[in-house]
Motif scaffolding. Structure first.
Motif, short mmCIF file in Angstrom:
data_model
loop_
_atom_site.label_atom_id
_atom_site.label_comp_id
_atom_site.label_asym_id
_atom_site.label_seq_id
_atom_site.Cartn_x
_atom_site.Cartn_y
_atom_site.Cartn_z
N ARG A 77 45.08 46.78 40.61
CA ARG A 77 43.58 46.51 40.24
C ARG A 77 43.75 47.17 38.66
O ARG A 77 43.03 46.57 37.65
N ARG A 78 44.39 48.41 38.45
CA ARG A 78 44.54 48.83 37.36
C ARG A 78 45.13 48.04 36.14
O ARG A 78 44.79 48.03 34.84
N VAL A 81 42.66 44.36 35.34
CA VAL A 81 41.56 44.43 34.46
C VAL A 81 41.80 44.31 32.72
O VAL A 81 40.92 44.02 32.03
N TRP A 127 40.52 38.00 41.40
CA TRP A 127 39.51 39.00 41.58
C TRP A 127 38.91 38.38 42.89
O TRP A 127 38.65 39.55 43.53
N THR B 98 37.87 48.46 37.74
CA THR B 98 38.42 47.87 38.63
C THR B 98 37.80 47.27 39.76
O THR B 98 38.21 47.01 41.01
N TYR B 100 36.35 48.94 42.28
CA TYR B 100 36.75 50.02 43.32
C TYR B 100 35.42 50.71 43.71
O TYR B 100 34.54 51.01 42.76
N ASP B 124 44.42 52.24 41.53
CA ASP B 124 43.10 51.38 41.84
C ASP B 124 41.79 51.81 40.71
O ASP B 124 40.78 51.19 41.01
N ARG B 126 40.55 52.62 36.43
CA ARG B 126 40.93 52.86 35.05
C ARG B 126 39.45 53.00 34.29
O ARG B 126 38.40 52.51 34.93
#
Lengths: 282, 354
Positions: A77-78, A81, A127, B98, B100, B124, B126
């Motif tokens: 996920r980092r 984005v 996503w 993200t 999360y 996971d 940012r």
């Protein structure tokens, strides 16, 4: 594997707007890219997206491509984005963007290439799959992308970040074990949830255990799927092992959503009041 | 004065969550966490824990301790219920970029005190991560009384607290957060006579000390509510961003002018420097390349700034250019674009522009 690039921010508008206007990428566009430090199988992504574009009806494209794109592009996920990375991918897979978003006598809106995560034609699919997969299973992703409105309300609000809540929303909206909601009812549910969730703990609803877990599955990310495996049935796709939801939590949330929908709200009161006024005048 | 949450049952806003003992379980090393605070009344509360320092951690384990005054705990718990067994303290951990979002339950250590720990993975996350403490009635709807004035449904939130942030990437901290300390105060009862006499003002900047202080008027409880909104998009997000932009625009212009006025030149030599607090030098370092884009030398930029500031038309042009740079810095155009889109969405009943 190929390097995963991103467009340089200063060149983003120029390249995308030229492409949208002319249908042509500027000759030296590779000079305006930079390395993200990640890798992808670009040919696999191009093949998958072009098959979706050429073989499917428009309404079938999202639910088919979303889980397969996610399964093919194994990034954390980092990294996901990064809008400029998605711009680079969308330009590489422009056949899909054009087939999915082209409207008669209108140019494609540039945000399908350089927009935020929910606008970019590819990132919204990745996503959505990430947020509604249940561990390795992508079965619920098809509900999410059954309708644009369901995806919108299931994914774009803060409750959507809690995976069981997003899955439960998709199931209720799409009528799994119940009546399929109209777009207006889906909106009503979303609006009411936003109000009620200031006093209801989403994480505690229906869950036996509450603990923060990893989302990224490093082992899974190291494996490279084949095109043949991705072209198979949805049930045969294997996503990351992380992010498994308790069915009890999804069921409890879905039951609560149905209760919330059954509440009488201001919309109904307004209708009742209008009816009363009609009665009086008659 | 803190804002009052209107809830249909007894509710407390008094939970305080603190973070401690940061380490990387992969390497076993401690991770340093600098803090940036916010002032409430007489206390400075850590609002942001900065764990962005190099070398980057792969995983981060941290301790969480939540406290609620015993009197508050007894006030919000339904009569006859056990304050240690019938409620749980859940911390909702969320990273907006993200998406999360996970919860973690803290264990009860004593009455009104809960503690636990959590491990987060860099891939996971940012930017910044928020950790919101919530006191929650445990599941089991039927076991709770339905006495009026108390929550009875399992999962109901009967207490909350401010959400400290973990700063994972330094770039996520807005320059204003890093530079300015925020203080909520009811201006009508302020010890500062200027604010008391201007008690209708929304905010007031004190750019005097080592760290400028931005006073926000607690009289407008809606202001706090909207500035703390976590809405990602739509009308609420648009109002929040417009409000924040309105404040930020004025604050930055004031800070820039104050910093520019601190530039001094030596008598009879070429020396140039900034007097007073360090923040002025830092701010000018960021602003000067934009103010004098054709001037490559930092020292010469500083000299031109000092000269412009002391000369009538130069000062007018300087303030005008500062106004433009501030707009770029806080991306005013994007805020307006988002607000227009939100308005169109509300008007047409759609939100994604299909």
């Amino acid at each position: 594997m190929d390097k995963l690039f991103r467009l340089k921010p200063e060149a983003l508008s120029k390249i995308v707007e030229t492409f949208v206007d002319t249908g042509q990428l500027i000759a030296d566009w590779a000079n305006y890219t930079e390395d993200t430090g990640q890798y992808c199988d670009l040919d696999l992504l191009k093949q998958l997206s072009s098959r979706a574009a050429s073989l499917l009806k428009m309404e079938e494209m999202d639910p088919w491509l979303a889980p397969r794109l996610h399964c093919a592009l194994r990034i954390p996920r980092r990294i996901a984005v990064d809008a400029a990375m998605w711009t680079w991918l969308a330009l590489n897979c422009h056949q899909f963007i054009e087939a999915r978003f082209r409207q008669p006598n209108r140019k494609i809106h540039p945000w399908r290439y350089y927009g935020g995560w929910s606008r970019n034609g590819l990132s919204r699919l990745w996503w959505g799959a990430e947020m509604t997969r249940n561990g390795a299973s992508y079965e619920d992703v098809k509900h999410c992308f059954a309708r644009t409105r369901t995806a919108q309300f299931a994914l774009e609000l803060m409750y959507s970040w809690h995976r069981p809540a997003a899955i439960a929303f998709c199931r209720v909206a799409e009528g799994v074990d119940g009546e399929r909601l109209t777009d207006a009812r889906t909106r009503t549910l979303s609006t009411r949830l936003r109000v009620l969730l200031s006093l209801q703990c989403l994480e505690a609803t229906g869950s036996r255990t509450i603990d923060a877990e990893d989302e990224f599955d490093e082992d899974w990310a190291q494996h490279r799927p084949s095109l043949a495996s991705l072209m198979g049935e949805l049930g045969s796709l294997k996503g990351p092992s992380t992010g498994v939801c308790e069915e009890a939590a999804i069921d409890a949330l879905a039951a609560w959503y149905r209760e919330v929908l059954a509440m009488s709200g201001v919309e109904e009161l307004a209708v009742d009041a209008a009816a009363e006024r009609t009665d009086v005048s008659e | 004065m803190p804002p009052v949450r209107l809830a249909p049952f007894a509710f407390s806003d008094g939970i305080r969550l603190s973070l401690s003992d940061f380490d990387d379980p992969v390497t076993g090393r401690q991770v340093s966490a600098g803090t940036h605070g916010v002032v409430r009344g007489d206390d400075e509360l850590p609002l942001t824990y900065d764990v962005s320092a190099d070398p980057p951690w792969r995983k981060l384990t941290l301790g969480l301790t939540a406290k609620l005054q015993e009197t508050e705990l007894h006030r919000v718990i339904p009569p006859g219920r056990d304050p240690q067994k019938d409620v749980s303290l859940v911390v909702s951990i969320a990273c907006p970029p993200t998406k999360y979002r996970h919860g973690v339950t803290l264990g009860a250590k004593s009455l009104g005190v809960w503690a636990g720990h959590v491990t987060l993975r860099r891939e996971d996350l940012r930017g910044a991560v928020s950790l919101r403490p919530m006191l929650v009635l445990t599941q089991g709807l039927k076991q709770f009384s339905t006495e009026t004035g108390y929550a009875h449904r399992g999962g109901s939130v009967i207490g909350r607290g401010d959400a400290p942030q973990l700063l994972v990437d330094a770039s996520a901290l807005s320059p204003m957060q890093a530079l300015v300390m925020t203080v909520w105060e009811d201006f009508s009862s302020s010890e500062n006579s200027w604010r008391r006499e201007h008690s209708n003002s929304l905010f007031h900047l004190e750019p005097y000390s080592d760290r400028p202080r931005l006073f926000l008027n607690a009289r407008y409880s809606e202001l706090r509510e909207i500035l703390n909104s976590e809405a990602a998009k739509g009308g609420e997000a648009a109002v929040r961003d417009l409000t924040a932009g309105l404040i930020a625009d004025s604050v930055w212009v004031q800070l820039a002018v104050v910093a520019a006025s601190a530039v001094t030149t030596g008598d009879g030599d070429d020396s140039v420097g900034v007097t007073g607090a360090e923040w002025k030098r830092q701010l000018l370092e960021n602003l000067l390349p934009g103010l004098y884009p054709d001037e490559p030398s930092p020292q010469e930029r500083m000299r031109r700034l000092a000269a412009d500031f002391q000369e009538g038309t130069g000062a007018a042009s300087l303030v005008s250019r500062i106004g433009t740079l501030v707009q770029d810095m806080i991306a005013t155009h994007r805020v307006i674009e988002a607000a227009v889109r939100a308005h169109e969405g509300l008007r047409t009943g759609t939100e994604n522009g299909e």
